[in-house]
Write a protein that holds these residues in place. Sequence first.
Motif, PDB file in Angstrom:
ATOM      1  N   ALA A  14       0.753  -1.389  -0.003  1.00  0.00           N
ATOM      2  CA  ALA A  14       0.028   0.025  -0.215  1.00  0.00           C
ATOM      3  C   ALA A  14       0.831   1.277   0.046  1.00  0.00           C
ATOM      4  O   ALA A  14       0.734   2.318  -0.796  1.00  0.00           O
ATOM      5  CB  ALA A  14      -0.795  -0.085   1.148  1.00  0.00           C
ATOM      6  N   ALA A  15       2.073   1.290   0.693  1.00  0.00           N
ATOM      7  CA  ALA A  15       2.806   2.295   0.865  1.00  0.00           C
ATOM      8  C   ALA A  15       3.487   2.629  -0.374  1.00  0.00           C
ATOM      9  O   ALA A  15       3.669   3.665  -1.072  1.00  0.00           O
ATOM     10  CB  ALA A  15       3.856   2.225   1.993  1.00  0.00           C
ATOM     11  N   CYS A  16       3.830   1.461  -1.193  1.00  0.00           N
ATOM     12  CA  CYS A  16       4.570   1.497  -2.323  1.00  0.00           C
ATOM     13  C   CYS A  16       3.800   2.058  -3.645  1.00  0.00           C
ATOM     14  O   CYS A  16       3.861   2.984  -4.348  1.00  0.00           O
ATOM     15  CB  CYS A  16       4.927   0.297  -2.716  1.00  0.00           C
ATOM     16  N   LEU A  17       2.262   1.720  -3.418  1.00  0.00           N
ATOM     17  CA  LEU A  17       1.311   2.171  -4.651  1.00  0.00           C
ATOM     18  C   LEU A  17       1.138   3.615  -4.123  1.00  0.00           C
ATOM     19  O   LEU A  17       0.635   4.276  -5.238  1.00  0.00           O
ATOM     20  CB  LEU A  17       0.299   1.356  -4.212  1.00  0.00           C
ATOM     21  N   GLY A  18       0.823   3.649  -3.035  1.00  0.00           N
ATOM     22  CA  GLY A  18       0.540   5.156  -2.573  1.00  0.00           C
ATOM     23  C   GLY A  18       1.668   6.081  -2.880  1.00  0.00           C
ATOM     24  O   GLY A  18       1.344   7.494  -3.384  1.00  0.00           O
ATOM     25  N   SER A  19       2.978   5.890  -2.767  1.00  0.00           N
ATOM     26  CA  SER A  19       3.999   6.913  -3.150  1.00  0.00           C
ATOM     27  C   SER A  19       3.951   6.938  -4.590  1.00  0.00           C
ATOM     28  O   SER A  19       4.222   8.284  -5.094  1.00  0.00           O
ATOM     29  CB  SER A  19       5.243   6.446  -2.569  1.00  0.00           C
ATOM     30  N   LEU A  20       3.774   5.911  -5.254  1.00  0.00           N
ATOM     31  CA  LEU A  20       3.639   5.974  -6.708  1.00  0.00           C
ATOM     32  C   LEU A  20       2.592   7.012  -7.237  1.00  0.00           C
ATOM     33  O   LEU A  20       2.755   7.638  -8.170  1.00  0.00           O
ATOM     34  CB  LEU A  20       3.873   4.736  -7.213  1.00  0.00           C
ATOM     35  N   GLY A  21       1.575   6.562  -6.691  1.00  0.00           N
ATOM     36  CA  GLY A  21       0.177   7.565  -6.924  1.00  0.00           C
ATOM     37  C   GLY A  21       0.529   8.875  -6.720  1.00  0.00           C
ATOM     38  O   GLY A  21       0.170   9.939  -7.754  1.00  0.00           O
ATOM     39  N   VAL A  22       1.147   9.418  -5.543  1.00  0.00           N
ATOM     40  CA  VAL A  22       1.484  10.747  -5.446  1.00  0.00           C
ATOM     41  C   VAL A  22       2.331  11.266  -6.280  1.00  0.00           C
ATOM     42  O   VAL A  22       2.340  12.454  -6.832  1.00  0.00           O
ATOM     43  CB  VAL A  22       2.045  10.859  -4.049  1.00  0.00           C
ATOM     44  N   LEU A 240      -3.982   4.557  -8.489  1.00  0.00           N
ATOM     45  CA  LEU A 240      -2.928   3.973  -7.683  1.00  0.00           C
ATOM     46  C   LEU A 240      -3.289   4.228  -6.219  1.00  0.00           C
ATOM     47  O   LEU A 240      -2.836   3.395  -5.518  1.00  0.00           O
ATOM     48  CB  LEU A 240      -1.464   4.475  -8.167  1.00  0.00           C
ATOM     49  N   LEU A 241      -3.772   5.305  -6.043  1.00  0.00           N
ATOM     50  CA  LEU A 241      -4.052   5.890  -4.668  1.00  0.00           C
ATOM     51  C   LEU A 241      -5.345   5.028  -3.899  1.00  0.00           C
ATOM     52  O   LEU A 241      -5.475   4.279  -2.802  1.00  0.00           O
ATOM     53  CB  LEU A 241      -4.506   7.131  -4.460  1.00  0.00           C
ATOM     54  N   CYS A 242      -6.131   4.755  -5.037  1.00  0.00           N
ATOM     55  CA  CYS A 242      -7.542   3.625  -4.616  1.00  0.00           C
ATOM     56  C   CYS A 242      -6.867   2.365  -4.336  1.00  0.00           C
ATOM     57  O   CYS A 242      -7.413   1.584  -3.332  1.00  0.00           O
ATOM     58  CB  CYS A 242      -8.488   3.677  -5.741  1.00  0.00           C
TER      59      CYS A 242
END
Length: 258
Positions: A14-22, A240-242
């Motif tokens: 989740a952290a990886c996807l969130g960072s990529l989304g940001v 990605l954030l979702c």
Amino acid sequence: MEAQNNWVTLIAAAACLGSLGVMVLAFDALLTFVGWKQKKTEGTLKEAQSLSVAQLRPTKSLVCLRGQIMRVGELLDVHAAQPLALIRMRVEVYEYDPIDEQNNWRPWGDKIKTTPFLLADPSGEVWVDPAGADKTRFLGPGSEPTPEQISDASRILDLPLEGLGRKRARYQLWELRQGDTVTVYGAVRGTGAGVQVEKPPQGPLVITGLDRAALERSQAKRTKLSMGLAIGLGVLGVLLLCCAGGSVVVGLLRMSGG
């Protein structure tokens, strides 16, 4: 223990996807700004009033005129039978790019040189001061120069090609000469001898061999491309954030169910 490991894995994902989304959304914001600037330029060009030379009056607003280069104010190349009003050459070299970690074409040099020129249409003549002309967006497609043209351009532009060494290079050349028909977007300033076309206080000074319709189509394509990419990246960033949020929710449900 296994549930705890799964939870840690989900949090990491989740952290990886969130960072990529940001990161994607941050780049999308930059691209959106570029698209907005392109759209603003497109509107500015469309709003410019098309005038003949005889209709020119002092104004800070953008006007558009089209005519033939009749004379230049300074000889950029004393050996040319058809004097230059504008010359630009861009040089790229094929070398290792540390960002892409592979060989790629990279900018090496890009110079432009201009001189005031007399523009004529059937109604009259007017001097154009090309200082500050936009060199990257509106000149139109350049040409692949011959070795002789490369040598002449490097001399005129003071672009020492000796610095290339043995690197593989490619060149693109733009020239506007006496006798060429050009389109000019600029402001009109009153002078003691009449009027002169020059860069407006706000907005671009455009000098191009393209006609008005072709130039505006080209700008509209750039705007459409920028806005399309911005929308696509925005959607990707939100997805990605979702996914990141979904991973956390799934993990919580599994933990509570366990």
